[in-house]
Design a protein around this motif. Structure first.
Motif, PDB file in Angstrom:
ATOM      1  N   ARG A  18      -6.046 136.570 -11.718  1.00  0.00           N
ATOM      2  CA  ARG A  18      -5.546 135.616 -12.675  1.00  0.00           C
ATOM      3  C   ARG A  18      -5.739 134.381 -11.909  1.00  0.00           C
ATOM      4  O   ARG A  18      -5.415 134.067 -10.850  1.00  0.00           O
ATOM      5  CB  ARG A  18      -4.257 135.593 -12.944  1.00  0.00           C
ATOM      6  N   ARG A  19      -5.972 133.207 -12.585  1.00  0.00           N
ATOM      7  CA  ARG A  19      -6.435 132.023 -12.055  1.00  0.00           C
ATOM      8  C   ARG A  19      -5.163 131.052 -12.477  1.00  0.00           C
ATOM      9  O   ARG A  19      -5.100 131.059 -13.879  1.00  0.00           O
ATOM     10  CB  ARG A  19      -7.572 131.378 -12.430  1.00  0.00           C
ATOM     11  N   ARG A  20      -4.255 130.562 -11.801  1.00  0.00           N
ATOM     12  CA  ARG A  20      -3.278 129.781 -12.215  1.00  0.00           C
ATOM     13  C   ARG A  20      -3.961 128.324 -12.452  1.00  0.00           C
ATOM     14  O   ARG A  20      -4.840 127.838 -12.035  1.00  0.00           O
ATOM     15  CB  ARG A  20      -2.227 129.635 -10.857  1.00  0.00           C
ATOM     16  N   ARG A  21      -3.189 127.738 -13.415  1.00  0.00           N
ATOM     17  CA  ARG A  21      -3.322 126.277 -13.722  1.00  0.00           C
ATOM     18  C   ARG A  21      -2.654 125.548 -12.754  1.00  0.00           C
ATOM     19  O   ARG A  21      -1.449 125.763 -12.604  1.00  0.00           O
ATOM     20  CB  ARG A  21      -3.055 125.868 -15.375  1.00  0.00           C
ATOM     21  N   SER A  22      -3.383 124.614 -12.433  1.00  0.00           N
ATOM     22  CA  SER A  22      -2.753 123.477 -11.309  1.00  0.00           C
ATOM     23  C   SER A  22      -1.696 122.496 -12.142  1.00  0.00           C
ATOM     24  O   SER A  22      -2.033 121.955 -13.242  1.00  0.00           O
ATOM     25  CB  SER A  22      -3.958 122.871 -10.544  1.00  0.00           C
ATOM     26  N   VAL A  23      -0.665 122.447 -11.463  1.00  0.00           N
ATOM     27  CA  VAL A  23       0.558 121.623 -12.160  1.00  0.00           C
ATOM     28  C   VAL A  23       0.081 120.244 -11.503  1.00  0.00           C
ATOM     29  O   VAL A  23       0.283 119.233 -12.304  1.00  0.00           O
ATOM     30  CB  VAL A  23       2.016 121.841 -11.669  1.00  0.00           C
ATOM     31  N   MET A  24      -0.521 119.975 -10.495  1.00  0.00           N
ATOM     32  CA  MET A  24      -0.761 118.613  -9.814  1.00  0.00           C
ATOM     33  C   MET A  24      -2.213 118.359 -10.066  1.00  0.00           C
ATOM     34  O   MET A  24      -2.904 119.512  -9.843  1.00  0.00           O
ATOM     35  CB  MET A  24      -0.449 118.660  -8.249  1.00  0.00           C
ATOM     36  N   SER A  25      -2.469 117.372 -10.219  1.00  0.00           N
ATOM     37  CA  SER A  25      -3.984 116.860 -10.258  1.00  0.00           C
ATOM     38  C   SER A  25      -4.790 116.740  -8.915  1.00  0.00           C
ATOM     39  O   SER A  25      -3.784 116.786  -7.783  1.00  0.00           O
ATOM     40  CB  SER A  25      -4.199 115.286 -11.129  1.00  0.00           C
TER      41      SER A  25
END
Length: 59
Positions: free
Chosen positions: A3-10
């Motif tokens: 799974r690829r996590r969505r980044s919280v930080m840009s």
């Protein structure tokens, strides 16, 4: 299955934090996988500090 996590930080914020904390060259040369766990933890701590500061200014 990965799974690829969505980044919280840009990405921009992450690079700025890496510059501020002194490991930008490592990231530039080796990617994010090249940094130490301690550096990653410090990056998260600094991001939290900045978010708390921004939130307190809005109040």
């Amino acid at each position: 299955m990965s799974r690829r996590r969505r980044s919280v930080m840009s990405e921009e914020l992450k690079y700025e934090l890496a510059k501020d904390l002194g490991f930008y060259d490592t990231v530039k040369e080796e990617g994010w996988g090249g940094i130490k766990a301690k550096d990653a933890g410090n990056m998260v701590k600094r991001a939290i500090q900045l978010a708390e500061l921004a939130a307190s200014r809005k109040s």
